[in-house]
Structures are given as C-alpha cells and as structure tokens.
Design a protein around this motif. Structure first.
Motif, mmCIF file in Angstrom:
data_model
loop_
_atom_site.group_PDB
_atom_site.id
_atom_site.type_symbol
_atom_site.label_atom_id
_atom_site.label_comp_id
_atom_site.label_asym_id
_atom_site.label_seq_id
_atom_site.Cartn_x
_atom_site.Cartn_y
_atom_site.Cartn_z
ATOM 1 N N UNK A 54 0.835 -1.203 0.000
ATOM 2 C CA UNK A 54 0.000 0.000 0.000
ATOM 3 C C UNK A 54 0.870 1.254 0.000
ATOM 4 N N UNK A 55 1.909 1.249 0.836
ATOM 5 C CA UNK A 55 2.818 2.396 0.902
ATOM 6 C C UNK A 55 3.462 2.638 -0.453
ATOM 7 N N UNK A 56 3.828 1.567 -1.141
ATOM 8 C CA UNK A 56 4.462 1.700 -2.450
ATOM 9 C C UNK A 56 3.506 2.324 -3.461
ATOM 10 N N UNK A 57 2.226 1.934 -3.403
ATOM 11 C CA UNK A 57 1.228 2.515 -4.311
ATOM 12 C C UNK A 57 1.006 4.002 -4.015
ATOM 13 N N UNK A 58 0.956 4.361 -2.731
ATOM 14 C CA UNK A 58 0.778 5.762 -2.361
ATOM 15 C C UNK A 58 1.980 6.597 -2.793
ATOM 16 N N UNK A 59 3.155 6.000 -2.725
ATOM 17 C CA UNK A 59 4.346 6.716 -3.171
ATOM 18 C C UNK A 59 4.296 6.925 -4.685
ATOM 19 N N UNK A 60 3.822 5.908 -5.429
ATOM 20 C CA UNK A 60 3.708 6.029 -6.882
ATOM 21 C C UNK A 60 2.690 7.104 -7.245
ATOM 22 N N UNK A 61 1.563 7.109 -6.551
ATOM 23 C CA UNK A 61 0.500 8.061 -6.861
ATOM 24 C C UNK A 61 0.894 9.493 -6.520
ATOM 25 N N UNK A 62 1.554 9.666 -5.375
ATOM 26 C CA UNK A 62 1.876 11.017 -4.907
ATOM 27 C C UNK A 62 3.212 11.522 -5.417
ATOM 28 N N UNK A 63 4.084 10.590 -5.830
ATOM 29 C CA UNK A 63 5.440 10.942 -6.245
ATOM 30 C C UNK A 63 6.187 11.693 -5.138
ATOM 31 N N UNK A 64 5.779 11.392 -3.887
ATOM 32 C CA UNK A 64 6.420 12.016 -2.735
ATOM 33 C C UNK A 64 5.964 13.431 -2.461
ATOM 34 N N UNK A 65 4.956 13.899 -3.192
ATOM 35 C CA UNK A 65 4.431 15.258 -3.027
ATOM 36 C C UNK A 65 3.572 15.297 -1.758
ATOM 37 N N UNK A 66 3.964 16.086 -0.728
ATOM 38 C CA UNK A 66 3.205 16.106 0.530
ATOM 39 C C UNK A 66 1.737 16.506 0.361
ATOM 40 N N UNK A 67 1.436 17.394 -0.599
ATOM 41 C CA UNK A 67 0.044 17.782 -0.809
ATOM 42 C C UNK A 67 -0.787 16.587 -1.257
ATOM 43 N N UNK A 68 -0.267 15.827 -2.211
ATOM 44 C CA UNK A 68 -0.996 14.647 -2.676
ATOM 45 C C UNK A 68 -1.069 13.571 -1.600
ATOM 46 N N UNK A 69 0.012 13.417 -0.834
ATOM 47 C CA UNK A 69 -0.010 12.465 0.284
ATOM 48 C C UNK A 69 -1.149 12.839 1.225
ATOM 49 N N UNK A 70 -1.276 14.136 1.511
ATOM 50 C CA UNK A 70 -2.341 14.576 2.418
ATOM 51 C C UNK A 70 -3.722 14.289 1.829
ATOM 52 N N UNK A 71 -3.915 14.565 0.532
ATOM 53 C CA UNK A 71 -5.211 14.319 -0.089
ATOM 54 C C UNK A 71 -5.592 12.841 -0.019
ATOM 55 N N UNK A 72 -4.646 11.963 -0.326
ATOM 56 C CA UNK A 72 -4.933 10.529 -0.288
ATOM 57 C C UNK A 72 -5.136 10.036 1.140
ATOM 58 N N UNK A 73 -4.296 10.489 2.058
ATOM 59 C CA UNK A 73 -4.420 10.047 3.450
ATOM 60 C C UNK A 73 -5.730 10.530 4.054
ATOM 61 N N UNK A 74 -6.119 11.771 3.759
ATOM 62 C CA UNK A 74 -7.415 12.274 4.241
ATOM 63 C C UNK A 74 -8.558 11.399 3.740
ATOM 64 N N UNK A 75 -8.465 11.020 2.474
ATOM 65 C CA UNK A 75 -9.527 10.200 1.881
ATOM 66 C C UNK A 75 -9.588 8.822 2.528
ATOM 67 N N UNK A 76 -8.425 8.221 2.757
ATOM 68 C CA UNK A 76 -8.393 6.899 3.384
ATOM 69 C C UNK A 76 -8.872 6.985 4.828
ATOM 70 N N UNK A 77 -8.499 8.056 5.535
ATOM 71 C CA UNK A 77 -8.899 8.230 6.930
ATOM 72 C C UNK A 77 -10.424 8.250 7.071
ATOM 73 N N UNK A 78 -11.093 8.890 6.104
ATOM 74 C CA UNK A 78 -12.543 9.019 6.183
ATOM 75 C C UNK A 78 -13.257 7.682 5.959
#
Length: 676
Positions: A341-365
């Motif tokens: 899962x971490x590897x997929x999130x890294x691929x999707x966000x490319x390490x961009x903290x803004x995208x990490x936040x958007x995805x993490x917020x979505x998963x948290x909900x």
C-alpha cells in the motif's frame, strides 16, 4: 532584580497576570480596568508593590515563582491532558494544540485590527486535532536540520531560506517545528504566515503582526493605533536590531513570502548585520525561472554565505509516507505497515506532501474500512494531481447519476472562477461574477460548493472561498484553455469597471467596495495586458477613498498608482528610444505626485505632536521613533526624538532607545553642518 521582574511581568498573558493579582490580593481601586494596556497594568502593580500600603517586589517575585510552574504545565502539550497547580480561579488553561496556538499569536490580538484569528486558524490547519488529525511525517531529518541551525552558534549564518515548488510541505514543516519550539524556555518564536487563504498576505497585515509579537517579547506595549506600512516595517526592523531583554534566542519565521500581495521584495527587508541571538527564516515557492534557492537569496539580498544559506525541501520517500500513516493512528497505522500500500501511495503522490495529504485524508474518512484497502484499489489510478482529480471527477459523476450534466456545469463554473481569482471571494462576490448560463443562485450555490469542500475553504461570509492550498489553484488554472482563462479574467475586470463607475456616481459607498477588488483589480488589469489609460482610471479620489475605507491605509491605492506609473514609463522609454516626444509625461507626473503626497503624510507630523502622542500613550515609544524616522530631514528627526527623550512618562530603557535613535539621526546631520 527590578528589571528582570519587570520583564517577567511583561511576558505574562493577560489571564496569567489576573491570576497573579488575585494571589497578591491587590485592592480593586489600585489596578486599571482590563481594557487598559498590559504595560499600564504592570506599571500599576509595580508602583503599588513599592508603596507603603503594598507588598514589596520580593513578595511579587515569590508569588510569581509559585505560579510559573502552573503556567508552564498549562502550555506544555501532553496528549491533551491538563495539569493545574494552585489557585486557577478566573484563569484560562488551554490544552492541546490550542495552547500552542495561543502562545504563538500572543500580542497580535491587541492590534487595532485583530489578526490573531486568521493566523491562529492557519496554525490549526496544519496542527489538526485528535478528532481531525492532519497528516504530517517523514520530516525528522528536516526537523533535525532546523534544530542544528538554530542551536549552532559558530560559523552558522543567522538567516535561512526554505524554498521549493508549491505543495512541497514548507508551511507544514515550519508550523510543526515552531510548535515544538514553543515548549522551550530558551527560545521565543515569532511565526507570521503570508497566506492568501487566510488573508494575511498584505504587507500591512504581516508587518503589523510581526511588530506586535516582537513588542510583547520585548516587554513593551503593542501599538494600538493604525500605522502605514513603512511604520510597521520600521517597527519590526527596530525590534530585530535588539536582542531580547530576558536573554532568550529570538526566531522570526516569515512563511510564504511569495504570496505577498503588495510587497516589493528588496534588500532592505532585513538587516545585513543582525544582532547576536536573532535568527530569521523565510520560506517561499520557486518563482518562474528558479531551479534552486539562489533566486530568492538574490531577491532578499542574502548573497553572502556568512549572512544566509538556502535549503530546498525535498519530496517524501516511501519511509516518509509510512511515517505519515503511522502517526495518524488507528486504523491508518495498520495501512502504513503494509509495504504494498505504501508503495502505491508513493507512486500516486510521487512524494508530493500535498498529494499524500489528499490521499491520506480520503483513506482516513473510510474509518475501519481503511484496513481492508488493497493495492489493486489504487493501481489503476495515474500518478500526480491529474490522476487524483480524474478519479475524483469520475466518482462525482457516479454519485450525481442522472443529474450529472446540471451538477457538473455548476461545479466546473465555480472551479474555473476560483482558478482565475487571486484571493478569497465572498459569497456576494460570486453572484457578481457568475455567468448567466450557469444556473446558480442562492438556492443551488451550496449544492455546487459541497463537492468542493475537500479543496476549497471558507464560508463566504467571514472568510472568502479559496483553494485550501495555492498549488490547487495553479493546477486548475493550468488546466483552463486560454480562451476560458481570458474570459474569466475579463469577468473580473468588468466587475471592477462597474464598481468604479458606481463609486463615481455615488451608487456605492467607499466602505462597501468589495475587498477583493481593492486588493486585486490592478492585478487583473496587469494580467490582461491593459493599456496605461486603463490603469489611469484607478488614479482618482474615489478609488483612493475606497482603498482607505476598506484597508485602513493607502497601500492598495499606492500599488495601483505604481502599476500605472510603470506602464507609462515603459511607453516613454520606447518613445525616447525611437526619438519621439514623450506623450504621457503629464500622467507620469500625476503618478509621482500621488506617491509623494501620500508618503509625506506621516513625515509632516510635527515633532512636538509626536512627543505629545507618546506622552498621552496614544502612540507607543517605538511608534514615536518610527514616525520620527519618517521625517525627511535628519535634523527634524533629531528634534522629534530629543523631545521624546525629555518626557517624564518614558522609562529609563525607553529613554535609552530614543536617545540612541536621536544620536543616529544627528550623525546624519553633522556632515552637512561641517560642509557648510
């Protein structure tokens, strides 16, 4: 001992001072009302303690020693717990991140316009709450770097620039670091965000906030009258020239300087020879043409390695994303333990903290369902912001069902409008800007705003609608076709022209002029490539009055005058190069007269009046010094400062500051006398 005790008393929060007064059992008639300045109340306390009917200063110090332990416990975060010692009657104990925010905005709430609320909201947006945590992690190396820079005294420059592309996590890093530093007793932090989202990107706001915080840390009264930008800037500079009286290290953090709306960044923003114990950090996103920190270091005049260094904020790696998930707690800590899962999130966000936040917020909900997330749920999504929003749009269409065509039109219209805006838009602003064919009104607007709640902040009444991160604005703006972007810009200009006409015909009162237009109408004209004559329309008394009524200063009006002047100047340079006569010389003279007449308003205040205002506490001593320095002639500066130094109401410490400023002004006069 008196000076040390006075500094301790001046650093107390208002509620902490009230608690001390209760312990000392001071008669009610002795103390001024709570509406009095903090300095006046402290002075009354000291004078009473020294009098025959009061306790001595030693007893005040002992009571303060007893209470300071409870004060310290009240501001040390311990997972939201509370520990209170002693008598806390009528006191306020702030827990969790709120108490950190309270410390970092202390003093700003005493300004004529209270900017502590938007700055506090900015801090809370990055610190979050236990109920609504904000993703942050993977930055231990950066935090250690900042700690080392602050602690190292040998061969370490006093200024630091943090720069990176938008969305890289500069603000989050600095907010969390400053929150950690707020718990230390050897460091005093001044954190000032320059933010479009929270309306703190105007120079009269962030200079005033910085000056207020610095005044409190120096144990001096916060200015309670409105000042011009040069005065606020001068106050900030004066405070930064002095170490703190209690010996603590001073750290000023100016976050997001690239978002400043009406500031020409120049080499005079900060001293080139800062005092020992004073450190400054500026953060900014890369501008066009920047590939590293060198661009901003040059703009600030921080080109000497002994004065400043630059640091780029890098993207997160996989371990950083894992750290973000684990710090969010259950159930995301379980998700963070899964490498796939971490590897997929890294691929999707490319390490961009803004995208990490958007995805993490979505998963948290998703709640407990987050633990059942599978890699195949993510692997079909393209990386980057484009992939994120393509999937979000598909999900919205599925949710809307048969109503998708109508819903999509309203949401797209709002997205395009926010993308073309340069700042927050109020609800009433939207109805002046929405095209007729979008079918949005008071009844349907909220329905179109609801899907955007993840990306747009504001209620349209107190705070305007704006993307919750500047990079989202850049993203949607880049997606707009040139024709759509031009059409959107034209709507803003048309709105501005109609408003200007209503001001001139007196259909609109200056105080009712939309704040957005006062701040950004000139920017939209520039974007459109408007002619010099279009800018000339803004150089009128109606627009001047609107700027003063809305902003309380002429900063917005001066910005528009300067834009017009630049346009006429460009035309004149071209004409001179072609051997032609300058056709707009009279307009350039008009611009020059506007700038000079406004800039000399403060310089025309007589020195005697400045001294009287200080004597009657209508100006602080530091304000008096700043106003004196606005006078054109150094001899006039010296005269005003000398009169202030003779006031009985000025303390010994303040007399020293005034006398020092007077000597500096006099030294500028002596060479002229010798020449004569």
């Amino acid at each position: 001992m008196d000076a040390e005790l006075l500094n301790r008393l001046n650093r107390l929060l208002p509620q902490q001072l009230d608690q001390l007064l209760l312990r000392l059992e001071i008669p009610n008639h002795v103390m001024p009302r709570n509406t009095a300045t903090h300095g006046d109340r402290v002075t009354a306390l000291v004078e009473w303690a020294r009098s025959s009917g009061g306790c001595d200063l030693e007893q005040v110090a002992k009571k303060l020693d007893t209470l300071e332990s409870s004060f310290e416990d009240a501001v040390t975060p311990q997972a939201g717990s509370v520990k209170a010692n002693g008598d806390v009657t009528n006191s306020v104990i702030i827990t969790g991140n709120d108490k950190i925010v309270n410390l970092l905005v202390r003093g700003i709430d005493r300004l004529p316009t209270d900017y502590s609320t938007p700055i506090g909201n900015f801090l809370k947006a990055y610190l979050g709450t236990p109920q609504e945590p904000v993703p942050f992690g993977g930055r231990q190396h950066d935090l250690d770097y900042l700690d080392h820079w602050l602690a190292e005294t040998q061969n370490t420059p006093p200024y630091l620039l943090l720069a990176a592309p938008a969305g890289r996590g500069k603000s989050a890093l600095l907010v969390h670091w400053c929150a950690r530093l707020a718990k230390r007793r050897d460091v005093a932090v001044v954190f000032v965000p320059v933010s479009i989202r929270y309306g703190t990107n105007r120079s009269e706001v962030f200079f005033a906030a910085a000056a207020a915080r610095l005044a409190v840390l120096h144990g001096e009264d916060v200015p309670t009258t409105s000042n011009s930008v040069p005065v606020w800037k001068s106050l900030m500079a004066d405070y930064l020239r002095r170490p703190l009286p209690d010996g603590r290290q001073l750290l000023l953090v100016l976050d997001g300087l690239d978002e400043a709306a009406n500031l020409e960044v120049d080499w005079g923003l900060f001293s080139t020879s800062p005092k020992k114990g004073v450190r400054v950090i500026v953060s900014a996103r890369f501008m066009a043409g920047d590939t590293n920190t060198r661009g901003w270091l040059t703009r600030l005049g921080w080109t000497s390695p002994q004065l400043a260094r630059g640091k780029e904020v890098e993207p997160l790696d996989e371990s950083g994303i894992k750290d973000v998930l684990s710090k969010m707690g259950c159930p995301l800590d379980v998700v963070g333990s899964r490498v796939d899962i971490v590897r997929q999130l890294y691929r999707l966000s490319e390490g961009d903290p803004l995208l990490v936040r958007l995805y993490v917020d979505e998963i948290w909900k998703r709640g407990e369902a987050a633990s059942h997330l599978q890699p195949e749920d993510l692997e079909h999504i393209p990386p980057g912001l484009k992939g994120y929003f393509e999937r979000w749009w598909q999900d919205q269409r599925s949710l809307w069902g048969k109503e998708a065509p109508l819903k999509e039109l309203g949401v797209r219209t709002l997205l395009n409008l926010f993308a073309c805006a340069f700042g927050p838009l109020m609800r009433r602003d939207l109805f002046r800007l929405l095209p007729d064919n979008c079918d949005l009104d008071e009844w349907t607007l909220d329905g179109s705003l609801e899907p955007l709640a993840r990306f747009v902040v504001g209620d349209g009444e107190v705070q305007g609608y704006v993307f919750n991160h500047s990079r989202l604005g850049y993203h949607f703006r880049d997606k707009l076709q040139k024709s759509k972007r031009r059409e959107g810009s034209e709507r803003f200009v048309e709105w501005g022209n109609i408003t200007l006409k209503e001001l001139k015909t007196r259909e609109l009162e200056p105080r009712d002029t939309p704040v957005y237009l006062v701040q950004y109408f000139g920017v939209h004209l520039e974007e459109q490539g408007a002619s010099p004559q279009d800018f000339l329309k803004l150089i009128c008394d109606e627009w001047r009055k609107a700027s003063l009524a809305v902003e309380g200063s002429y900063s917005g009006f001066l910005g528009d005058v300067q834009r017009a002047w630049n346009k006429f100047g460009q035309v004149g340079e071209t004409e001179v190069a072609q051997g032609l006569r300058i056709s707009h010389l009279s307009q350039e003279i008009l611009c020059a007269l506007c700038v000079s007449s406004i800039s000399t308003l403060s310089s025309r205040i007589p020195g005697e009046l400045i001294a009287l205002l200080v004597n009657h506490k209508l100006l602080t001593v530091m304000q008096g010094i700043a106003y004196a320095r606005q006078k054109n002639e150094s001899s006039d500066q010296t005269n005003a400062l000398v009169q202030m130094s003779l006031l009985n109401s000025v303390s010994k410490h303040e007399t020293y500051l005034v006398t020092t400023a007077a000597l500096q002004a006099a030294q500028m006069t002596w060479p002229r006398i010798m020449i004569r």
